[in-house]
Design a protein around this motif. Structure first.
Motif, PDB file in Angstrom:
ATOM      1  N   GLU A 155       0.834  -1.206   0.000  1.00  0.00           N
ATOM      2  CA  GLU A 155       0.000   0.000   0.000  1.00  0.00           C
ATOM      3  C   GLU A 155       0.867   1.253   0.000  1.00  0.00           C
ATOM      4  N   ARG A 156       1.901   1.253   0.818  1.00  0.00           N
ATOM      5  CA  ARG A 156       2.772   2.425   0.911  1.00  0.00           C
ATOM      6  C   ARG A 156       3.511   2.670  -0.395  1.00  0.00           C
ATOM      7  N   PHE A 157       3.956   1.590  -1.055  1.00  0.00           N
ATOM      8  CA  PHE A 157       4.708   1.772  -2.301  1.00  0.00           C
ATOM      9  C   PHE A 157       3.792   2.325  -3.397  1.00  0.00           C
ATOM     10  N   PHE A 158       2.591   1.785  -3.467  1.00  0.00           N
ATOM     11  CA  PHE A 158       1.676   2.286  -4.504  1.00  0.00           C
ATOM     12  C   PHE A 158       1.316   3.745  -4.232  1.00  0.00           C
ATOM     13  N   ALA A 159       1.126   4.081  -2.951  1.00  0.00           N
ATOM     14  CA  ALA A 159       0.836   5.476  -2.601  1.00  0.00           C
ATOM     15  C   ALA A 159       1.991   6.380  -3.005  1.00  0.00           C
ATOM     16  N   TRP A 160       3.227   5.891  -2.830  1.00  0.00           N
ATOM     17  CA  TRP A 160       4.388   6.690  -3.255  1.00  0.00           C
ATOM     18  C   TRP A 160       4.351   6.926  -4.767  1.00  0.00           C
ATOM     19  N   LEU A 217      -1.496  -8.520 -18.316  1.00  0.00           N
ATOM     20  CA  LEU A 217      -1.102  -7.373 -19.135  1.00  0.00           C
ATOM     21  C   LEU A 217      -2.291  -6.443 -19.356  1.00  0.00           C
ATOM     22  N   ASP A 218      -3.453  -7.015 -19.638  1.00  0.00           N
ATOM     23  CA  ASP A 218      -4.651  -6.188 -19.829  1.00  0.00           C
ATOM     24  C   ASP A 218      -5.047  -5.480 -18.539  1.00  0.00           C
ATOM     25  N   ILE A 219      -4.955  -6.202 -17.396  1.00  0.00           N
ATOM     26  CA  ILE A 219      -5.292  -5.584 -16.113  1.00  0.00           C
ATOM     27  C   ILE A 219      -4.382  -4.403 -15.830  1.00  0.00           C
ATOM     28  N   ALA A 220      -3.081  -4.608 -16.023  1.00  0.00           N
ATOM     29  CA  ALA A 220      -2.124  -3.538 -15.748  1.00  0.00           C
ATOM     30  C   ALA A 220      -2.286  -2.365 -16.706  1.00  0.00           C
ATOM     31  N   ARG A 221      -2.726  -2.629 -17.928  1.00  0.00           N
ATOM     32  CA  ARG A 221      -2.795  -1.586 -18.947  1.00  0.00           C
ATOM     33  C   ARG A 221      -4.097  -0.780 -18.896  1.00  0.00           C
ATOM     34  N   SER A 222      -5.192  -1.411 -18.494  1.00  0.00           N
ATOM     35  CA  SER A 222      -6.494  -0.749 -18.661  1.00  0.00           C
ATOM     36  C   SER A 222      -7.280  -0.540 -17.374  1.00  0.00           C
ATOM     37  N   SER A 223      -6.847  -1.074 -16.235  1.00  0.00           N
ATOM     38  CA  SER A 223      -7.624  -0.921 -15.008  1.00  0.00           C
ATOM     39  C   SER A 223      -7.596   0.533 -14.528  1.00  0.00           C
ATOM     40  N   PRO A 224      -8.719   1.033 -13.993  1.00  0.00           N
ATOM     41  CA  PRO A 224      -8.701   2.360 -13.356  1.00  0.00           C
ATOM     42  C   PRO A 224      -7.714   2.353 -12.187  1.00  0.00           C
ATOM     43  N   GLU A 279      -8.640   0.360  -9.006  1.00  0.00           N
ATOM     44  CA  GLU A 279      -8.655  -1.090  -9.236  1.00  0.00           C
ATOM     45  C   GLU A 279      -7.239  -1.622  -9.410  1.00  0.00           C
ATOM     46  N   LEU A 280      -6.390  -0.832 -10.082  1.00  0.00           N
ATOM     47  CA  LEU A 280      -4.992  -1.247 -10.250  1.00  0.00           C
ATOM     48  C   LEU A 280      -4.309  -1.365  -8.886  1.00  0.00           C
ATOM     49  N   ARG A 281      -4.584  -0.389  -8.000  1.00  0.00           N
ATOM     50  CA  ARG A 281      -3.998  -0.440  -6.657  1.00  0.00           C
ATOM     51  C   ARG A 281      -4.460  -1.681  -5.905  1.00  0.00           C
ATOM     52  N   THR A 301       4.105  10.783  -6.248  1.00  0.00           N
ATOM     53  CA  THR A 301       5.307  11.383  -6.863  1.00  0.00           C
ATOM     54  C   THR A 301       5.325  11.275  -8.386  1.00  0.00           C
ATOM     55  N   HIS A 302       4.477  10.411  -8.963  1.00  0.00           N
ATOM     56  CA  HIS A 302       4.473  10.232 -10.426  1.00  0.00           C
ATOM     57  C   HIS A 302       3.046  10.246 -10.954  1.00  0.00           C
ATOM     58  N   ALA A 303       2.279  11.225 -10.462  1.00  0.00           N
ATOM     59  CA  ALA A 303       0.852  11.282 -10.819  1.00  0.00           C
ATOM     60  C   ALA A 303       0.638  11.448 -12.321  1.00  0.00           C
ATOM     61  N   GLY A 304       1.524  12.124 -12.994  1.00  0.00           N
ATOM     62  CA  GLY A 304       1.343  12.343 -14.431  1.00  0.00           C
ATOM     63  C   GLY A 304       2.003  11.293 -15.300  1.00  0.00           C
ATOM     64  N   GLN A 305       2.550  10.229 -14.701  1.00  0.00           N
ATOM     65  CA  GLN A 305       3.262   9.199 -15.472  1.00  0.00           C
ATOM     66  C   GLN A 305       2.569   7.853 -15.286  1.00  0.00           C
ATOM     67  N   GLU A 306       1.350   7.781 -15.791  1.00  0.00           N
ATOM     68  CA  GLU A 306       0.500   6.620 -15.579  1.00  0.00           C
ATOM     69  C   GLU A 306       1.116   5.345 -16.124  1.00  0.00           C
ATOM     70  N   ASN A 307       1.735   5.427 -17.314  1.00  0.00           N
ATOM     71  CA  ASN A 307       2.311   4.209 -17.906  1.00  0.00           C
ATOM     72  C   ASN A 307       3.443   3.638 -17.048  1.00  0.00           C
ATOM     73  N   SER A 308       4.243   4.528 -16.460  1.00  0.00           N
ATOM     74  CA  SER A 308       5.331   4.055 -15.601  1.00  0.00           C
ATOM     75  C   SER A 308       4.777   3.359 -14.354  1.00  0.00           C
ATOM     76  N   ILE A 309       3.689   3.915 -13.799  1.00  0.00           N
ATOM     77  CA  ILE A 309       3.060   3.284 -12.631  1.00  0.00           C
ATOM     78  C   ILE A 309       2.543   1.905 -12.988  1.00  0.00           C
ATOM     79  N   ARG A 310       1.893   1.797 -14.144  1.00  0.00           N
ATOM     80  CA  ARG A 310       1.326   0.505 -14.554  1.00  0.00           C
ATOM     81  C   ARG A 310       2.433  -0.527 -14.797  1.00  0.00           C
ATOM     82  N   LEU A 311       3.524  -0.078 -15.424  1.00  0.00           N
ATOM     83  CA  LEU A 311       4.637  -1.003 -15.671  1.00  0.00           C
ATOM     84  C   LEU A 311       5.273  -1.470 -14.350  1.00  0.00           C
ATOM     85  N   LYS A 312       5.439  -0.531 -13.418  1.00  0.00           N
ATOM     86  CA  LYS A 312       6.049  -0.897 -12.138  1.00  0.00           C
ATOM     87  C   LYS A 312       5.128  -1.850 -11.363  1.00  0.00           C
TER      88      LYS A 312
END
Length: 536
Positions: free
Chosen positions: A349-354, A399-406, A409-411, A358-369
């Motif tokens: 939870e803490r890592f996803f919150a970070w 891959l679909d979950i990581a790419r398209s989940s809100p 839901e991704l969290r 800190t990377h609110a505008g970099q959605e693709n990077s969050i999904r990849l991580k």
């Protein structure tokens, strides 16, 4: 033998004390005497008395001043003060010097002998204490290298931080929770002409065997240059060394100074052993991550061209951007490996919150991580045996979950998958135990009437008898014999309800060929003989 120094400006007093001591102790004492303060000091320097009987009133340097000087180079001497003057100031100064007794003249013989007996007893106690200390020190000098080797092995071989590491730290008084690894490599010289890479160590195994005889000396040299070093055993031609260090990398000046010390250490090692040495240094990490620092030290040896190579000076360590929470990442996966479900969930939870903060505008990077962490967490669970059967297509929707989940839901998916991986690792042992115990019970239920043993069942399960015995007791709450006996007795009770069945036949039907043994065992289990049970 007690060395006794008598200091008095009156010859008759010296003669009197000498006579009393010789008569009371005979050859147990070696005596010297002096009549001036200066003479007392000079005699004490060479004689090193155990007991000094001192008159305060002496010509030249007084008795108190002489005692102060003697105490400086003979701190264990026991002083007995004599004086014709019962003055409080003298007594006070004498007490401050740690004087054993303060006696006034004229001297009572019995009081003096009693005082000498007490002083000798004090000396004997101190000698015994020193002897015990030396014996303990000697034992520690034998045991501590074994403890240090145990700690280094635990740090390098364990996947996670275990309680035994805390025990080693306590025994070695290591309070730091971080440190780094050195790797000392030895061999024979072999020049690599025209090459920028380090010359390889020739005859590494032969050199490693040869310097085994120098292990104690090598350890002493390493300790001389780094007192807190924890020295491991020689492995082939390499010696791993753990250096406790406060969290955070040493600054530039400290690192350069330490490298220079290690260069000097290498020179001394080579002078004492005749071998060639190189050292690789890893970076500072938490104690639970010493394997990573060890790998950096090993890569430093392979990549560096100098006698001492530091991971911070070479491209051997992974670097992270300044604000990346590498400690949180390491904590999360350590908790996952250890099956700490609630802790892993909180860290996820803490890592996803970070990532979101800190990377609110970099959605693709969050999904990849998120996908990277979930796949790696499940990889660890599969590797640990907690995920069961691996199927190639089981994760085709990830891959679909990581790419398209809100984002929410991704969290949830991210946290649930990592928590599930920790739970799978935590439940692996109990699941395996339950499965093996169930199979064992099925086999025993089907063969209880035969002459079966613990070895028969463990062979059926394809595990060692000792391990099976331990697992069965944990899972069933009974030992194998207790379970088998209870099963047989319950079945015997059912068969005894048939009056046509003989005691012998019932015993044989449940696995006992000797009717007498069956009857004794039945009574031990039920409190009644088979006949009494049937009659009831």
């Amino acid at each position: 033998m007690y060395r006794i120094l008598i200091a008095d400006d009156e010859g008759i007093a010296i003669d009197s004390l000498t006579f009393i001591i010789h008569k009371a102790y005979g050859s147990k004492c070696e005596l010297r005497s002096a009549k001036t303060g200066r003479g007392v000091i000079e005699t004490a320097e060479s004689f090193r008395p155990d007991i000094a009987v001192m008159d305060i009133q002496m010509p030249g340097i007084g008795g108190i001043e002489a005692m102060k000087e003697i105490r400086r180079f003979c701190p264990d001497t026991v002083f007995i003060v004599l004086t014709a003057y019962d003055k409080f100031d003298y007594a006070k100064e004498a007490i401050e010097l740690g004087v054993y007794k303060y006696l006034t003249k004229p001297l009572d013989r019995d009081v003096f002998v009693d005082t000498m007996n007490g002083a000798m007893a004090q000396i004997d106690r101190e000698k015994e204490r020193r002897s015990n200390t030396l014996r303990t020190w000697e034992k520690l000098e034998t045991v501590i290298p074994l403890i240090e080797s145990g700690l280094v092995c635990s740090l390098l071989l364990q996947e996670s931080y275990g309680p035994e590491i805390d025990q080693y730290r306590s025994l070695l008084d290591i309070r730091e929770s971080s440190g780094f690894m050195l790797l000392i490599e030895c061999g024979e010289s072999e020049e690599a002409a025209g090459s920028a890479s380090p010359a390889p160590m020739a005859n590494p195994i032969g050199t490693g065997i040869r310097i085994q005889n120098c292990c104690t000396r090598i350890r002493e040299i390493v300790k001389d240059y780094s007192l807190r070093s924890v020295v491991g055993q020689i492995m082939a031609n390499k010696i791993p060394v753990f250096i406790p260090h406060s969290a955070g990398e040493p600054d530039y000046s400290e690192r350069v100074r330490f490298i220079e010390q290690l260069r000097q250490m290498i020179q001394q090692l080579e002078d004492k052993t005749g071998a060639r040495f190189r050292i690789g240094i890893g970076t500072v990490k938490p104690i639970g991550e010493m394997r990573s620092s060890y790998q950096e030290a090993l890569r430093s040896l392979h990549s560096g061209t100098e006698a001492v190579s530091h991971a911070d000076d070479l491209p051997v360590a992974c670097e992270y951007e300044k604000n990346y929470p590498i400690e949180l990442e390491n904590t999360l996966f350590d908790q996952l490996r250890r099956g700490l479900i609630a802790e892993a969930e909180e860290s996820a939870e803490r890592f996803f919150a970070w990532m979101q903060s800190t990377h609110a505008g970099q959605e693709n990077s969050i999904r990849l991580k998120a996908l990277e962490f979930v796949l790696w967490g499940e990889h660890l669970a599969f590797e640990d045996g907690g995920m069961g059967l691996y199927r190639f297509t089981d994760r085709q929707d990830y891959l679909d979950i990581a790419r398209s989940s809100p984002p929410d839901e991704l969290r949830r998916w991210f946290v649930e998958k990592l928590t599930e991986a920790a739970a799978k690792i935590a439940g692996k042992t109990s699941d395996r135990t339950g499965s093996l115990v169930g199979r064992a019970k099925d086999y025993i239920d089907a063969h209880y009437h035969c002459d079966i043993s613990l070895d028969d069942v463990s062979r059926e399960l394809d595990i060692s008898p000792y391990y099976f015995s331990k697992l069965f007791k944990e899972g069933a709450g009974l030992t194998f014999i207790e379970y088998l006996t209870t099963l047989r007795m319950n079945r015997a009770k059912e068969l005894l309800s048939d009056p046509a069945a003989s005691i012998r036949d019932v015993g044989q039907a449940v696995g006992y060929q000797d009717p007498n043994y069956f009857s004794r065992l039945f009574k031990r289990q039920t409190g009644q003989t088979p006949s009494e049970f049937r009659g009831q």
